[in-house]
Design a protein around this motif. Structure first.
Motif, PDB file in Angstrom:
ATOM      1  N   VAL A  23       0.849  -1.199   0.000  1.00 23.58           N
ATOM      2  CA  VAL A  23       0.000   0.000   0.000  1.00 23.58           C
ATOM      3  C   VAL A  23       0.881   1.244   0.000  1.00 23.58           C
ATOM      4  N   GLU A  24       1.891   1.268   0.846  1.00 26.16           N
ATOM      5  CA  GLU A  24       2.765   2.434   0.925  1.00 26.16           C
ATOM      6  C   GLU A  24       3.520   2.666  -0.381  1.00 26.16           C
ATOM      7  N   SER A  25       3.939   1.605  -1.051  1.00 23.89           N
ATOM      8  CA  SER A  25       4.735   1.772  -2.268  1.00 23.89           C
ATOM      9  C   SER A  25       3.895   1.899  -3.537  1.00 23.89           C
ATOM     10  N   ARG A  26       2.690   1.337  -3.549  1.00 20.85           N
ATOM     11  CA  ARG A  26       1.905   1.345  -4.786  1.00 20.85           C
ATOM     12  C   ARG A  26       0.648   2.207  -4.725  1.00 20.85           C
ATOM     13  N   CYS A  27       0.083   2.379  -3.563  1.00 22.03           N
ATOM     14  CA  CYS A  27      -1.211   3.073  -3.463  1.00 22.03           C
ATOM     15  C   CYS A  27      -1.074   4.516  -3.006  1.00 22.03           C
ATOM     16  N   PHE A  28      -0.031   4.803  -2.223  1.00 26.27           N
ATOM     17  CA  PHE A  28       0.087   6.130  -1.629  1.00 26.27           C
ATOM     18  C   PHE A  28       0.436   7.227  -2.638  1.00 26.27           C
ATOM     19  N   ALA A  29       0.699   6.889  -3.881  1.00 27.09           N
ATOM     20  CA  ALA A  29       0.869   7.929  -4.894  1.00 27.09           C
ATOM     21  C   ALA A  29      -0.441   8.692  -5.079  1.00 27.09           C
ATOM     22  N   CYS A  30      -1.567   7.995  -4.894  1.00 30.41           N
ATOM     23  CA  CYS A  30      -2.888   8.611  -5.075  1.00 30.41           C
ATOM     24  C   CYS A  30      -3.729   8.635  -3.802  1.00 30.41           C
ATOM     25  N   HIS A  31      -3.436   7.774  -2.863  1.00 26.95           N
ATOM     26  CA  HIS A  31      -4.219   7.636  -1.632  1.00 26.95           C
ATOM     27  C   HIS A  31      -3.322   7.852  -0.417  1.00 26.95           C
ATOM     28  N   SER A  32      -3.949   8.049   0.729  1.00 28.90           N
ATOM     29  CA  SER A  32      -3.271   7.951   2.018  1.00 28.90           C
ATOM     30  C   SER A  32      -4.261   7.269   2.944  1.00 28.90           C
ATOM     31  N   LEU A  33      -3.853   6.983   4.158  1.00 27.91           N
ATOM     32  CA  LEU A  33      -4.793   6.371   5.090  1.00 27.91           C
ATOM     33  C   LEU A  33      -5.842   7.373   5.555  1.00 27.91           C
ATOM     34  N   ASP A  34      -5.428   8.601   5.858  1.00 22.64           N
ATOM     35  CA  ASP A  34      -6.318   9.518   6.547  1.00 22.64           C
ATOM     36  C   ASP A  34      -6.682  10.792   5.794  1.00 22.64           C
ATOM     37  N   ALA A  35      -6.099  11.014   4.635  1.00 21.01           N
ATOM     38  CA  ALA A  35      -6.409  12.234   3.884  1.00 21.01           C
ATOM     39  C   ALA A  35      -6.793  11.869   2.454  1.00 21.01           C
ATOM     40  N   ASN A  36      -7.755  12.599   1.934  1.00 20.13           N
ATOM     41  CA  ASN A  36      -8.122  12.431   0.537  1.00 20.13           C
ATOM     42  C   ASN A  36      -7.047  13.068  -0.332  1.00 20.13           C
ATOM     43  N   ARG A  37      -6.687  12.378  -1.377  1.00 13.35           N
ATOM     44  CA  ARG A  37      -5.732  12.900  -2.363  1.00 13.35           C
ATOM     45  C   ARG A  37      -6.407  12.763  -3.718  1.00 13.35           C
ATOM     46  N   ALA A  38      -5.692  12.265  -4.721  1.00 13.94           N
ATOM     47  CA  ALA A  38      -6.332  11.979  -6.011  1.00 13.94           C
ATOM     48  C   ALA A  38      -7.391  10.899  -5.821  1.00 13.94           C
ATOM     49  N   GLY A  39      -7.159  10.021  -4.838  1.00 16.91           N
ATOM     50  CA  GLY A  39      -8.130   9.006  -4.446  1.00 16.91           C
ATOM     51  C   GLY A  39      -8.532   9.232  -2.999  1.00 16.91           C
ATOM     52  N   PRO A  40      -9.628   8.618  -2.580  1.00 18.05           N
ATOM     53  CA  PRO A  40     -10.095   8.829  -1.201  1.00 18.05           C
ATOM     54  C   PRO A  40      -9.193   8.172  -0.163  1.00 18.05           C
ATOM     55  N   ALA A  41      -9.289   8.653   1.067  1.00 16.52           N
ATOM     56  CA  ALA A  41      -8.552   8.063   2.189  1.00 16.52           C
ATOM     57  C   ALA A  41      -8.947   6.594   2.319  1.00 16.52           C
ATOM     58  N   LEU A  42      -7.991   5.757   2.688  1.00 16.44           N
ATOM     59  CA  LEU A  42      -8.221   4.311   2.729  1.00 16.44           C
ATOM     60  C   LEU A  42      -8.566   3.757   4.098  1.00 16.44           C
ATOM     61  N   ARG A  43      -8.252   4.477   5.171  1.00 16.44           N
ATOM     62  CA  ARG A  43      -8.584   3.943   6.497  1.00 16.44           C
ATOM     63  C   ARG A  43     -10.100   3.811   6.600  1.00 16.44           C
ATOM     64  N   GLY A  44     -10.549   2.645   7.025  1.00 17.66           N
ATOM     65  CA  GLY A  44     -11.976   2.414   7.173  1.00 17.66           C
ATOM     66  C   GLY A  44     -12.688   1.993   5.904  1.00 17.66           C
ATOM     67  N   VAL A  45     -11.951   1.692   4.846  1.00 15.11           N
ATOM     68  CA  VAL A  45     -12.604   1.360   3.578  1.00 15.11           C
ATOM     69  C   VAL A  45     -13.433   0.075   3.678  1.00 15.11           C
ATOM     70  N   VAL A  46     -12.958  -0.925   4.417  1.00 14.60           N
ATOM     71  CA  VAL A  46     -13.754  -2.146   4.583  1.00 14.60           C
ATOM     72  C   VAL A  46     -14.949  -1.785   5.459  1.00 14.60           C
ATOM     73  N   GLY A  47     -16.133  -1.972   4.922  1.00 14.01           N
ATOM     74  CA  GLY A  47     -17.364  -1.621   5.612  1.00 14.01           C
ATOM     75  C   GLY A  47     -17.935  -0.276   5.189  1.00 14.01           C
ATOM     76  N   ARG A  48     -17.194   0.476   4.378  1.00 18.30           N
ATOM     77  CA  ARG A  48     -17.659   1.779   3.885  1.00 18.30           C
ATOM     78  C   ARG A  48     -18.499   1.575   2.614  1.00 18.30           C
ATOM     79  N   LYS A  49     -19.501   2.410   2.448  1.00 17.76           N
ATOM     80  CA  LYS A  49     -20.281   2.412   1.211  1.00 17.76           C
ATOM     81  C   LYS A  49     -19.375   2.887   0.082  1.00 17.76           C
ATOM     82  N   ALA A  50     -19.399   2.181  -1.035  1.00 13.88           N
ATOM     83  CA  ALA A  50     -18.605   2.579  -2.197  1.00 13.88           C
ATOM     84  C   ALA A  50     -19.071   3.943  -2.685  1.00 13.88           C
ATOM     85  N   GLY A  51     -18.133   4.760  -3.098  1.00 13.07           N
ATOM     86  CA  GLY A  51     -18.469   6.080  -3.605  1.00 13.07           C
ATOM     87  C   GLY A  51     -18.855   7.079  -2.537  1.00 13.07           C
TER      88      GLY A  51
END
Length: 116
Positions: A23-51
């Protein structure tokens, strides 16, 4: 003949630590755990409504999605996002099944509510 199946099954045991590294090497270019970037924040994604992620503007296709992210759903997404949500804008996927197992295991680990 049972040995090859056993080897394959063992190869797909999720490794949360490896998932974090991926995740740190491949996903963090667009995402982070706690802040929205080009993609949404990833913390809490399991169980979150898509979109749906607070403060993030999703594409029309993602905003119209009605599913909730599950472990299986995220594995499918990381295999072929366009198949899961036609018209979505994430043009990245993981070709290796083990990578998907590990990434999703890590995302699940950071999606659990904090223990009190």
């Amino acid at each position: 003949m049972a040995a090859p199946a056993l080897v394959q099954a063992q190869a797909l045991v999720p490794d949360v630590q490896r998932g974090q590294q991926l995740v740190e090497s491949r996903c963090f270019a667009c995402h982070s755990l706690d802040a929205n970037r080009a993609g949404p924040a990833l913390r809490g994604v399991v169980g979150r409504k898509a979109g749906k992620a607070e403060g993030y503007f999703f594409s029309e296709a993602m905003a119209a999605a009605t599913h909730t992210w599950t472990v299986a759903g995220l594995k499918a997404w990381l295999t072929n996002p366009e198949k899961v949500v036609p018209g979505q804008e994430m043009n990245y996927y993981l070709t290796e099944a083990q990578d998907r197992e590990d990434v999703v295991a890590y995302l699940a680990s950071v999606s659990k509510p904090a223990q009190k």
